[in-house]
Design an enzyme around this catalytic site. Structure first.
Site, PDB file in Angstrom:
ATOM      1  N   LYS A 122      -2.753   6.527 -62.756  1.00  0.00           N
ATOM      2  CA  LYS A 122      -3.116   7.694 -63.555  1.00  0.00           C
ATOM      3  C   LYS A 122      -2.735   7.503 -65.020  1.00  0.00           C
ATOM      4  CE  LYS A 122      -3.267  11.049 -59.849  1.00  0.00           C
ATOM      5  NZ  LYS A 122      -2.588  12.104 -59.115  1.00  0.00           N
ATOM      6  N   LYS A 201     -17.064   3.401 -57.579  1.00  0.00           N
ATOM      7  CA  LYS A 201     -16.618   4.495 -56.709  1.00  0.00           C
ATOM      8  C   LYS A 201     -16.965   5.832 -57.381  1.00  0.00           C
ATOM      9  CE  LYS A 201     -12.428   6.587 -54.982  1.00  0.00           C
ATOM     10  NZ  LYS A 201     -11.446   7.417 -55.458  1.00  0.00           N
ATOM     11  N   LYS A 204     -14.793  11.821 -60.531  1.00  0.00           N
ATOM     12  CA  LYS A 204     -15.061  12.637 -61.720  1.00  0.00           C
ATOM     13  C   LYS A 204     -14.551  11.939 -62.971  1.00  0.00           C
ATOM     14  CE  LYS A 204     -11.242  15.780 -60.653  1.00  0.00           C
ATOM     15  NZ  LYS A 204     -10.990  15.165 -59.350  1.00  0.00           N
TER      16      LYS A 204
HETATM   17  P1  ADP Z   1     -11.831  11.987 -58.140  1.00  0.00           P
HETATM   18  O1  ADP Z   1     -11.764  10.477 -57.984  1.00  0.00           O
HETATM   19  O2  ADP Z   1     -13.207  12.465 -58.374  1.00  0.00           O
HETATM   20  O3  ADP Z   1     -10.814  12.523 -59.128  1.00  0.00           O
HETATM   21  P2  ADP Z   1     -10.019  13.028 -56.185  1.00  0.00           P
HETATM   22  O4  ADP Z   1      -9.035  11.941 -56.441  1.00  0.00           O
HETATM   23  O5  ADP Z   1      -9.715  14.420 -56.624  1.00  0.00           O
HETATM   24  O6  ADP Z   1     -11.451  12.572 -56.726  1.00  0.00           O
HETATM   25  O7  ADP Z   1     -10.399  13.030 -54.621  1.00  0.00           O
HETATM   26  C1  ADP Z   1      -9.830  13.811 -53.641  1.00  0.00           C
HETATM   27  C2  ADP Z   1     -10.036  13.072 -52.328  1.00  0.00           C
HETATM   28  O8  ADP Z   1     -11.449  12.854 -52.096  1.00  0.00           O
HETATM   29  C3  ADP Z   1      -9.403  11.691 -52.337  1.00  0.00           C
HETATM   30  O9  ADP Z   1      -8.113  11.727 -51.853  1.00  0.00           O
HETATM   31  C4  ADP Z   1     -10.309  10.867 -51.423  1.00  0.00           C
HETATM   32  O10 ADP Z   1      -9.842  10.983 -50.090  1.00  0.00           O
HETATM   33  C5  ADP Z   1     -11.658  11.554 -51.521  1.00  0.00           C
HETATM   34  N1  ADP Z   1     -12.594  10.821 -52.384  1.00  0.00           N
HETATM   35  C6  ADP Z   1     -12.760  10.938 -53.719  1.00  0.00           C
HETATM   36  N2  ADP Z   1     -13.730  10.126 -54.180  1.00  0.00           N
HETATM   37  C7  ADP Z   1     -14.210   9.462 -53.105  1.00  0.00           C
HETATM   38  C8  ADP Z   1     -15.246   8.466 -52.925  1.00  0.00           C
HETATM   39  N3  ADP Z   1     -15.975   8.015 -53.932  1.00  0.00           N
HETATM   40  N4  ADP Z   1     -15.446   7.995 -51.672  1.00  0.00           N
HETATM   41  C9  ADP Z   1     -14.721   8.454 -50.618  1.00  0.00           C
HETATM   42  N5  ADP Z   1     -13.748   9.377 -50.725  1.00  0.00           N
HETATM   43  C10 ADP Z   1     -13.480   9.892 -51.944  1.00  0.00           C
END
Ligand code: ADP
Ligand code: TRP
Length: 329
Positions: A122, A201, A204
């Site tokens: 992060k 991947k 956001k």
């Molecule tokens: P972002 O990467 O958009 O910030 P988060 O980290 O808030 O997403 O994601 C919350 C949960 O959603 C993660 O712990 C993971 O399990 C799942 N997740 C997020 N992005 C993906 C993805 N591209 N493929 C599969 N699972 C995902």
């Protein structure tokens, strides 16, 4: 059946948390929300909560946080959360989370947190390196240990945090006597990473998401804008390297995916593959999207009131044991 479908485990208590930190996308749904919701009715008790205190490590805008909290609660309801089968509560409404965070932090070795990869990731992404971000895993351990849970279904990115919760429970019990239930290692089957519109991947933070809810125009724009290579409309194409095809697989049976793969090799155009993806997306999420747009904050109020009250009862019991164990009672 979804590959991450949990086994029927009638005696388990299961906990899942989600941060309200932005609009939900397809990766969140297939990687986290759907597999978590599948525990409802299968475990003896499933607890879902909105990790709004965790969100404060990245969101420093009151209006944005307020909106994200309200949205995620309605999103969960629209995705199929059933208040007759599970509890939904708000982390910030249960003060025991921060009390246990503090007590656990007094036995947490610095080295344990220094090895946490999500902190480093992060900070590398540009998130401020605050004490809150550093102690994020200790708050997460408090979330888990307060509810005597058996297991915590999480994706690979959160596995280390659950292991830290286990370590801290063992350390606490060692120091103060058997007090905290040690959660089982997480057992969610691996869920494929959902690719975003640029092939990386979906996240956001990369700005490559296909949203779950919200404006149909934005969904159409995201899907029709998925990056593909420069092969001509009628050229044979390789499904295995194409994000459009990977996304199709989320909505299709094995047989359907094989048939589509054949069409790719025979020269299906990317434009046609995207159009069909949009139709598959709408077919899959249409009812959920309609439900989501009909929901209002009042629909969640009773669910949260009940969830917060029950969660507080559970958390208060654990905290009494903890206070006694450490000598605060
Ligand atoms: P972002 O990467 O958009 O910030 P988060 O980290 O808030 O997403 O994601 C919350 C949960 O959603 C993660 O712990 C993971 O399990 C799942 N997740 C997020 N992005 C993906 C993805 N591209 N493929 C599969 N699972 C995902
Ligand atoms: N850190 C988790 C995530 O970003 C959210 C979370 C906070 C959580 N506390 C938790 C998940 C406790 C499971 C259990 O996805």
């Amino acid at each position: 059946m979804c590959p991450s479908s949990p086994p029927a485990s009638p005696r388990l208590r299961v906990l899942s948390g989600i941060q309200p930190s932005g609009q939900l996308h397809l990766g969140n749904y297939f990687g986290s929300i759907r597999p978590n919701l599948e525990w409802m009715g299968k475990a003896e008790q499933s607890l879902f909560f909105i990790a709004d205190l965790h969100a404060l490590t990245t969101v420093h805008d009151a209006a944005a946080l307020r909106q994200a909290r309200a949205d995620i609660i309605l999103d969960y309801l629209a995705c199929g959360f059933d208040p007759a089968k599970a509890l939904l509560f708000e982390q910030s409404k249960i003060p025991e989370h921060t009390e246990l965070l503090w007590i656990l932090s007094t036995i947490t070795p610095m080295g344990l947190l220094e090895r946490a990869v999500s902190y480093k990731d992060k900070v590398q992404q540009g998130i401020a390196a605050t004490a809150g971000l550093f102690t994020y895993p200790v708050l997460m351990a408090a979330d888990i240990l307060l509810y005597d849970v058996d297991t915590v279904p999480v994706g690979r990115d959160q596995k280390q945090h659950v292991e830290i919760a286990r370590d801290l429970a063992l350390k606490f019990n060692n120091a103060f006597g058997e007090t905290l239930k040690v959660p089982e290692p997480q057992i969610r089957a691996e869920v494929a990473v959902v690719p975003g519109t640029d092939g990386r991947k979906m996240s956001k933070s990369y700005g490559n998401v296909i949203p779950l809810f919200g404006d149909e125009k934005a969904v159409t724009k995201a899907i029709m804008g998925i990056q593909t290579d420069s092969r001509g409309a009628k050229d044979p194409k390789d499904p295995d390297t194409c994000p459009v095809f990977q996304l199709h697989r989320l909505f299709r049976s094995k047989g359907e995916a094989e048939a589509l793969s054949g069409e790719y090799r025979k020269g299906l155009s990317y434009a046609e593959a995207k159009k069909r993806l949009l139709a598959a997306y709408m077919g899959f999420f249409g009812a959920m999207r309609a439900h989501r747009s009909s929901l209002r904050a009042a629909d969640a109020a009773e669910v949260l009131r009940h969830g917060n009250e029950r969660a507080h009862e559970l958390a208060a019991k654990t905290m009494q044991r903890v206070r006694k164990a450490v000598g605060l009672l």
